[in-house]
Write a protein that holds these residues in place. Structure first.
Motif, PDB file in Angstrom:
ATOM      1  N   LEU A 150       0.807  -1.219   0.000  1.00 55.14           N
ATOM      2  CA  LEU A 150       0.000   0.000   0.000  1.00 55.14           C
ATOM      3  C   LEU A 150       0.842   1.272   0.000  1.00 55.14           C
ATOM      4  O   LEU A 150       0.401   2.311  -0.458  1.00 55.14           O
ATOM      5  N   TYR A 151       2.083   1.174   0.514  1.00 50.16           N
ATOM      6  CA  TYR A 151       2.895   2.373   0.614  1.00 50.16           C
ATOM      7  C   TYR A 151       3.362   2.866  -0.761  1.00 50.16           C
ATOM      8  O   TYR A 151       3.703   4.009  -0.954  1.00 50.16           O
ATOM      9  N   ALA A 152       3.364   1.941  -1.751  1.00 46.73           N
ATOM     10  CA  ALA A 152       3.991   2.246  -3.034  1.00 46.73           C
ATOM     11  C   ALA A 152       3.097   3.098  -3.922  1.00 46.73           C
ATOM     12  O   ALA A 152       1.884   3.138  -3.770  1.00 46.73           O
ATOM     13  N   THR A 200      -7.595  -4.862   6.071  1.00 42.59           N
ATOM     14  CA  THR A 200      -8.547  -3.772   6.307  1.00 42.59           C
ATOM     15  C   THR A 200      -9.571  -3.696   5.182  1.00 42.59           C
ATOM     16  O   THR A 200     -10.764  -3.526   5.420  1.00 42.59           O
ATOM     17  N   LEU A 201      -9.092  -3.882   3.945  1.00 39.43           N
ATOM     18  CA  LEU A 201      -9.997  -3.831   2.802  1.00 39.43           C
ATOM     19  C   LEU A 201     -10.983  -4.996   2.836  1.00 39.43           C
ATOM     20  O   LEU A 201     -12.158  -4.841   2.528  1.00 39.43           O
ATOM     21  N   LYS A 202     -10.474  -6.166   3.238  1.00 42.97           N
ATOM     22  CA  LYS A 202     -11.347  -7.334   3.305  1.00 42.97           C
ATOM     23  C   LYS A 202     -12.458  -7.117   4.333  1.00 42.97           C
ATOM     24  O   LYS A 202     -13.615  -7.418   4.084  1.00 42.97           O
ATOM     25  N   LYS A 253      -2.038   1.546  -9.623  1.00 39.39           N
ATOM     26  CA  LYS A 253      -1.930   2.014  -8.239  1.00 39.39           C
ATOM     27  C   LYS A 253      -2.440   0.900  -7.317  1.00 39.39           C
ATOM     28  O   LYS A 253      -3.412   0.219  -7.660  1.00 39.39           O
ATOM     29  N   PRO A 254      -1.804   0.720  -6.154  1.00 42.18           N
ATOM     30  CA  PRO A 254      -2.232  -0.368  -5.254  1.00 42.18           C
ATOM     31  C   PRO A 254      -3.714  -0.277  -4.921  1.00 42.18           C
ATOM     32  O   PRO A 254      -4.410  -1.298  -4.879  1.00 42.18           O
ATOM     33  N   GLY A 255      -4.218   0.947  -4.708  1.00 42.62           N
ATOM     34  CA  GLY A 255      -5.620   1.131  -4.360  1.00 42.62           C
ATOM     35  C   GLY A 255      -6.534   0.576  -5.427  1.00 42.62           C
ATOM     36  O   GLY A 255      -7.583  -0.013  -5.130  1.00 42.62           O
ATOM     37  N   VAL A 256      -6.160   0.752  -6.667  1.00 45.41           N
ATOM     38  CA  VAL A 256      -6.972   0.260  -7.775  1.00 45.41           C
ATOM     39  C   VAL A 256      -6.900  -1.263  -7.851  1.00 45.41           C
ATOM     40  O   VAL A 256      -7.922  -1.948  -8.006  1.00 45.41           O
ATOM     41  N   ILE A 257      -5.682  -1.782  -7.708  1.00 47.91           N
ATOM     42  CA  ILE A 257      -5.499  -3.236  -7.841  1.00 47.91           C
ATOM     43  C   ILE A 257      -6.231  -4.001  -6.751  1.00 47.91           C
ATOM     44  O   ILE A 257      -6.865  -5.021  -7.000  1.00 47.91           O
ATOM     45  N   PHE A 258      -6.184  -3.484  -5.531  1.00 49.44           N
ATOM     46  CA  PHE A 258      -6.801  -4.217  -4.431  1.00 49.44           C
ATOM     47  C   PHE A 258      -8.321  -4.225  -4.505  1.00 49.44           C
ATOM     48  O   PHE A 258      -8.982  -4.938  -3.758  1.00 49.44           O
ATOM     49  N   SER A 278     -10.647  -7.935  -6.194  1.00 51.73           N
ATOM     50  CA  SER A 278     -10.376  -9.079  -5.319  1.00 51.73           C
ATOM     51  C   SER A 278     -10.555 -10.403  -6.036  1.00 51.73           C
ATOM     52  O   SER A 278      -9.842 -11.359  -5.774  1.00 51.73           O
ATOM     53  N   ARG A 279     -11.516 -10.485  -6.945  1.00 51.48           N
ATOM     54  CA  ARG A 279     -11.740 -11.726  -7.680  1.00 51.48           C
ATOM     55  C   ARG A 279     -10.481 -12.125  -8.462  1.00 51.48           C
ATOM     56  O   ARG A 279      -9.969 -13.225  -8.350  1.00 51.48           O
ATOM     57  N   GLU A 280      -9.949 -11.151  -9.193  1.00 44.99           N
ATOM     58  CA  GLU A 280      -8.743 -11.413  -9.981  1.00 44.99           C
ATOM     59  C   GLU A 280      -7.568 -11.793  -9.099  1.00 44.99           C
ATOM     60  O   GLU A 280      -6.819 -12.727  -9.398  1.00 44.99           O
ATOM     61  N   LEU A 281      -7.403 -11.065  -8.004  1.00 42.07           N
ATOM     62  CA  LEU A 281      -6.292 -11.346  -7.089  1.00 42.07           C
ATOM     63  C   LEU A 281      -6.387 -12.758  -6.548  1.00 42.07           C
ATOM     64  O   LEU A 281      -5.403 -13.481  -6.477  1.00 42.07           O
TER      65      LEU A 281
END
Lengths: 264, 265
Positions: free
Chosen positions: A212-214, A251-253, A230-235, A238-241
């Protein structure tokens, strides 16, 4: 300083013959650009090729196809190798296995000795690094007197003493406890944000919280660059990840589960 | 297993005495001269001189006497053997005949036995003084500098010293790992007790994983050294500067002249 400062990865693949002699692709056709003063995080399941990719960046490994340019240096050119490794510093996972010297101050001096730095400059830089990484009171101690977190701090200090432009960290926190993990991440952040000599950090990690820091997160999957955003977009994906064996930060979960089960 | 718990390497005793502050090269050279002198001289008077000299060095190194003398203890059986062999097996003037087996004690045997034992004690004490007042790092520094003329004959002196340094660096790490492996084995019911054969057998499951992990570490270390531009001794500078001070010149001068005089007379 060259005409531009960036790492250009152009269609690289890396393969080695497996035990039957068939070539096995670790990396296939990866292209990307890393700009100066970006902070990058890399995630991927085991065997996704992230370590191999990192080792291509400073010429420890040479891609079997394609090429990598660091600033203006081609990593395939043997005559560039010292310059290249001077520019791209690398910190490894196990602090015990990357410390060469028998005392803390000498460990920091090791890279400088290799570069042929003069006595006076070397001592000035070593003092500065001891101070910056709060290792001064350990300076004459053997490394086995340090804790795991301190050893990893020493490993980073020893690489930073060489004043690299890019710093690649290959899972530097995976053997540490949560407290030390946070401390190391804080150091990486501060190196990237430092005003006088900011550097490009490339952090390979298993922990989504650290990614998340990146500014930018690269997701490797089966040797390919699957996601780059951006990490925010990627996270959010969730399905793809999940399909790539990864998870978003806790926290996002929790946030998502709350949204699902609790009606506003 | 006591050897696994003690991970202080060498026996360097930090201090700031005259002997501590001498250049490690001076100490190494002097010790070599002393050893040569001890091995070529048979005169009791020389041995007495050396005993006094050794005491003076111990005193000026400000080390606890017991700490220095402790080094002699493991060799006590050797002194007894030396004296025993010489006393009974040297022909010469008869002092006393033991009633049992008619063993003969001779005057010559007694003196020779004593001379050899005193020599051994002095050799051990001097070697101990070197390692007590000089850290392993200083010693490797001194070695690298003293061996460097051999580079001209294509002897890889830097590489040899680098190997020494790396062993010094990794001995504690490997000891720690050995202890961990041992604990893991013991917790699963392995036993490290019993007679010699049993004990050697029980070491095997310890040595094997230790070896494998050492090779893995070596791999990692090579990558880390490569990453930090290590290319061998060529064009390398050094963090430590060894500088001879006037005390070093004086000590060396004294040592070398005495050795010369000993050889001549």
């Amino acid at each position: 300083m060259g005409p531009y400062r960036m790492i250009k990865v152009e269609n690289i693949s890396f393969a080695y013959p497996d035990h039957e002699g068939e070539p096995r692709n670790i990396l296939s056709d990866i292209s990307l650009e890393i700009n100066t003063e970006e902070s990058i995080a890399i995630m991927g399941h085991n065997g996704s090729g992230k370590t191999t990719f990192a080792r291509c960046l400073n010429g420890l490994l040479r891609p079997t196809a394609g090429r990598i340019l660091v600033d203006d240096l081609d990593t395939a050119d043997e005559s560039n190798i010292i310059k290249l490794r001077h520019r791209v510093g690398m910190v490894f996972q196990n602090p015990d296995n990357q410390i060469v010297s028998t005392t803390v101050e000498r460990e920091i001096a090791f890279g400088l000795e290799n570069l042929g730095t003069t006595y006076e400059t070397m001592h000035a830089i070593v003092d500065e690094m001891l101070d910056q990484f709060s290792l001064s009171h350990y300076r004459r101690q053997p490394p086995h007197h340090l804790s795991g977190g301190e050893k990893q701090r020493l490993a980073i200090a020893a690489v930073m003493a060489m004043r690299p432009r890019y710093l690649v960290l290959d899972e530097p926190t995976s053997l540490l406890d949560p407290g030390n993990r946070k401390a190391i991440l804080k150091i990486v952040k501060s190196l990237h944000q430092k005003k006088s000599h900011p550097i490009t950090t490339i952090l390979i990690t298993q922990f989504p919280e650290e990614a998340l820091y990146a500014d930018r997160l690269l997701i490797f999957n089966k040797g390919r660059l699957a996601l780059d955003d951006k990490p925010g977009v990627i996270f959010q994906k969730s399905r793809e990840l999940e399909m790539m064996g990864l998870e978003p930060p806790l926290t996002l979960k929790v946030h998502r589960m709350l949204k699902k089960y609790i009606k506003y | 297993m006591a050897f696994l718990t003690d991970i202080s390497l060498g026996q360097y005793y930090p201090g700031d005495s005259f002997v501590h502050r001498l250049d490690p090269r001076t100490k190494l050279l002097s010790i070599l001269c002393f050893m040569t002198a001890l091995l070529i001289s048979f005169e009791p008077i020389v041995l007495i001189g050396f005993s006094i000299l050794t005491l003076v060095i111990i005193a000026s190194s400000q080390l606890p006497l017991a700490l220095v003398l402790r080094n002699v203890r493991p060799f006590i059986w050797l002194f007894f053997l030396t004296i025993f062999v010489h006393v009974f097996l040297t022909p010469g003037r008869l002092l006393y005949t033991m009633p049992l087996m008619s063993l003969k004690i001779t005057y010559e045997g007694l003196t020779l036995g004593l001379i050899y034992s005193v020599r051994l004690v002095l050799l051990i004490l001097l070697a101990a003084l070197l390692t007590l007042t000089t850290s392993p790092i200083e010693l490797t520094d001194a070695l690298e500098r003293m061996l460097s003329p051999l580079k001209r004959f294509k002897v890889p002196t830097h590489e040899v010293v680098m190997m020494l340094t790396l062993s010094l660096r990794f001995i504690p790490t490997l000891l720690e790992e050995a202890q961990r492996l041992k604990n893991a084995q013991v917790s699963r019911g392995a036993s490290f007790e019993g007679n010699v054969v049993q004990r050697i057998r029980s070491i095997v499951p310890l040595i094997l994983p230790l070896f494998i992990s050492a090779f893995r570490r070596a791999d990692d270390l090579a990558l880390a050294m490569d990453s930090r531009c290590y290319t061998g001794g060529e064009g390398r500078t050094s963090f430590r500067k060894l500088v001879f001070k006037s005390a070093d010149y004086l000590v060396l001068l004294a040592v070398l002249t005495s050795l010369m005089l000993l050889i001549i007379f």
